[in-house]
Design a protein around this motif. Structure first.
Motif, PDB file in Angstrom:
ATOM      1  N   ILE A   1     -48.121 -32.155  41.394  1.00  0.00           N
ATOM      2  CA  ILE A   1     -48.474 -33.679  41.802  1.00  0.00           C
ATOM      3  C   ILE A   1     -49.864 -33.801  41.334  1.00  0.00           C
ATOM      4  N   LEU A   2     -50.886 -33.207  41.341  1.00  0.00           N
ATOM      5  CA  LEU A   2     -52.068 -33.436  40.999  1.00  0.00           C
ATOM      6  C   LEU A   2     -52.274 -33.948  39.492  1.00  0.00           C
ATOM      7  N   GLN A   3     -51.299 -33.428  38.684  1.00  0.00           N
ATOM      8  CA  GLN A   3     -51.308 -33.943  37.287  1.00  0.00           C
ATOM      9  C   GLN A   3     -50.874 -34.998  37.184  1.00  0.00           C
TER      10      GLN A   3
ATOM     11  N   MET B   1     -52.820 -44.678  59.003  1.00  0.00           N
ATOM     12  CA  MET B   1     -53.162 -43.510  58.329  1.00  0.00           C
ATOM     13  C   MET B   1     -51.986 -43.469  57.196  1.00  0.00           C
ATOM     14  N   ASP B   2     -52.613 -43.683  55.742  1.00  0.00           N
ATOM     15  CA  ASP B   2     -51.725 -43.814  54.719  1.00  0.00           C
ATOM     16  C   ASP B   2     -50.426 -44.773  54.899  1.00  0.00           C
ATOM     17  N   THR B   3     -50.814 -45.951  55.612  1.00  0.00           N
ATOM     18  CA  THR B   3     -49.612 -46.856  55.819  1.00  0.00           C
ATOM     19  C   THR B   3     -49.781 -48.046  54.987  1.00  0.00           C
TER      20      THR B   3
ATOM     21  N   ARG C   1     -63.673 -31.928  45.901  1.00  0.00           N
ATOM     22  CA  ARG C   1     -63.561 -31.611  44.403  1.00  0.00           C
ATOM     23  C   ARG C   1     -63.712 -32.822  43.230  1.00  0.00           C
ATOM     24  N   GLY C   2     -63.165 -33.920  43.753  1.00  0.00           N
ATOM     25  CA  GLY C   2     -63.450 -35.038  42.694  1.00  0.00           C
ATOM     26  C   GLY C   2     -62.514 -35.032  41.522  1.00  0.00           C
ATOM     27  N   SER C   3     -61.700 -34.359  41.366  1.00  0.00           N
ATOM     28  CA  SER C   3     -60.824 -34.376  40.031  1.00  0.00           C
ATOM     29  C   SER C   3     -60.162 -35.876  39.989  1.00  0.00           C
TER      30      SER C   3
ATOM     31  N   LEU D   1     -60.744 -44.807  47.108  1.00  0.00           N
ATOM     32  CA  LEU D   1     -60.606 -43.370  47.974  1.00  0.00           C
ATOM     33  C   LEU D   1     -60.044 -42.303  47.264  1.00  0.00           C
ATOM     34  N   ALA D   2     -60.770 -41.114  46.984  1.00  0.00           N
ATOM     35  CA  ALA D   2     -60.198 -40.080  46.220  1.00  0.00           C
ATOM     36  C   ALA D   2     -60.695 -38.843  46.801  1.00  0.00           C
ATOM     37  N   GLY D   3     -59.631 -38.239  47.496  1.00  0.00           N
ATOM     38  CA  GLY D   3     -59.865 -37.338  48.325  1.00  0.00           C
ATOM     39  C   GLY D   3     -60.799 -37.365  49.403  1.00  0.00           C
TER      40      GLY D   3
HETATM   41  C1  GAR Z   1     -55.696 -35.052  46.024  1.00  0.00           C
HETATM   42  O1  GAR Z   1     -54.529 -34.123  45.857  1.00  0.00           O
HETATM   43  C2  GAR Z   1     -55.605 -36.209  46.866  1.00  0.00           C
HETATM   44  O2  GAR Z   1     -54.385 -36.724  46.677  1.00  0.00           O
HETATM   45  C3  GAR Z   1     -55.764 -35.510  48.425  1.00  0.00           C
HETATM   46  O3  GAR Z   1     -56.683 -34.769  48.130  1.00  0.00           O
HETATM   47  C4  GAR Z   1     -56.839 -34.295  46.844  1.00  0.00           C
HETATM   48  C5  GAR Z   1     -58.213 -34.528  46.236  1.00  0.00           C
HETATM   49  O4  GAR Z   1     -58.317 -34.063  45.117  1.00  0.00           O
HETATM   50  N1  GAR Z   1     -55.887 -36.507  49.452  1.00  0.00           N
HETATM   51  C6  GAR Z   1     -55.128 -36.536  50.651  1.00  0.00           C
HETATM   52  O5  GAR Z   1     -54.660 -35.774  50.791  1.00  0.00           O
HETATM   53  C7  GAR Z   1     -55.551 -37.717  51.459  1.00  0.00           C
HETATM   54  N2  GAR Z   1     -55.094 -37.691  52.719  1.00  0.00           N
HETATM   55  P1  GAR Z   1     -59.469 -34.281  44.422  1.00  0.00           P
HETATM   56  O6  GAR Z   1     -60.895 -34.146  45.142  1.00  0.00           O
HETATM   57  O7  GAR Z   1     -59.869 -33.189  43.169  1.00  0.00           O
HETATM   58  O8  GAR Z   1     -59.327 -35.440  43.667  1.00  0.00           O
END
Ligand code: GAR
Length: 210
Positions: free
Chosen positions: A170-172, A144-146, A11-13, A86-88
């Motif tokens: 959480i996203l906010q 992994m996420d460490t 999605r890339g938010s 890294l964004a999603g």
């Molecule tokens: C976000 O919530 C991010 O934290 C999560 O994926 C979503 C991506 O949203 N990442 C993970 O779960 C990584 N393990 P976005 O594409 O709208 O930014």
């Protein structure tokens, strides 16, 4: 301005939040390239709409994951990228990327690490029954996420939460936290010592400014 490359799978938010903060002059950085391992995702559209080069790199087109990553590294380097976000991006990062960008790759994770790493941070936190969750921005290492934690933000978990309502809360925070972490990096204020990231009070020479 710091040159940022973003890897995204969906999605890339968070990409949008970083681009917006840069464009508003809140973060002394600019997103110069976006790469996705998935074709046709909205993250690529967001980049194109902003006039930013957007690449789909197909893992299946390469003989190995290593070759795929070397192609990704090449694109990032061709654009003079200094920080990778890294964004999603739903893939484990391997040696080629880590070696090309040591302590220069950040990730955002939708849980308070080291709790609930992996692909379903929000779902796992809800299932466990924690009362507080949140998000974490960290430097990426081979696990992994460490990697070393840069910033975290907490949100309450409510009794009637679903995975979706918790994820939205959480996203906010993610959209606030990730640009803040990029800003600190761009200002040269992040110092990694072992597992710990120290945030210098004053602008200095931090990671990415050596
Ligand atoms: C976000 O919530 C991010 O934290 C999560 O994926 C979503 C991506 O949203 N990442 C993970 O779960 C990584 N393990 P976005 O594409 O709208 O930014």
């Amino acid at each position: 301005k710091l040159r940022v490359g973003v890897l995204a799978s969906g999605r890339g938010s968070n990409l949008q939040a970083i681009m917006d903060a840069c464009n508003q002059g809140l973060v002394p950085a600019e997103v110069v390239v976006v790469i996705s391992d998935k074709p046709g995702v909205y993250a690529l559209e967001r980049a194109k709409s902003a006039g930013i080069p957007a690449h789909f790199v197909d893992l299946k087109a390469f003989a190995s994951k290593g070759d795929y990553e070397r192609a990704v590294v090449k694109i990032l380097q061709d654009h003079g990228v200094q920080l990778v976000c890294l964004a999603g991006y739903m893939r484990l990062v391997g040696e080629p990327l880590l070696q090309a960008f040591p302590n220069r790759i950040m990730n955002i994770h939708p849980a308070l690490l080291p709790s609930f790493p992996g692909l379903h941070g929000q779902r796992d936190a809800l299932a466990y029954g924690v009362k507080i969750s949140g998000c974490t921005v960290h430097f990426v290492d081979e696990g992994m996420d460490t990697g070393p934690i840069i910033l975290q933000a907490a949100v309450p978990v409510l009794d009637d939460d679903t995975e979706e309502t918790l994820a939205a809360r959480i996203l906010q925070q993610e959209h606030r936290l990730y640009p803040e972490a990029v800003k600190l990096f761009a200002q040269g204020r992040l110092r990694v010592q072992g597992r710990k990231v120290f945030i210098d009070k004053n602008k200095g020479r931090g990671v990415g400014e050596d």
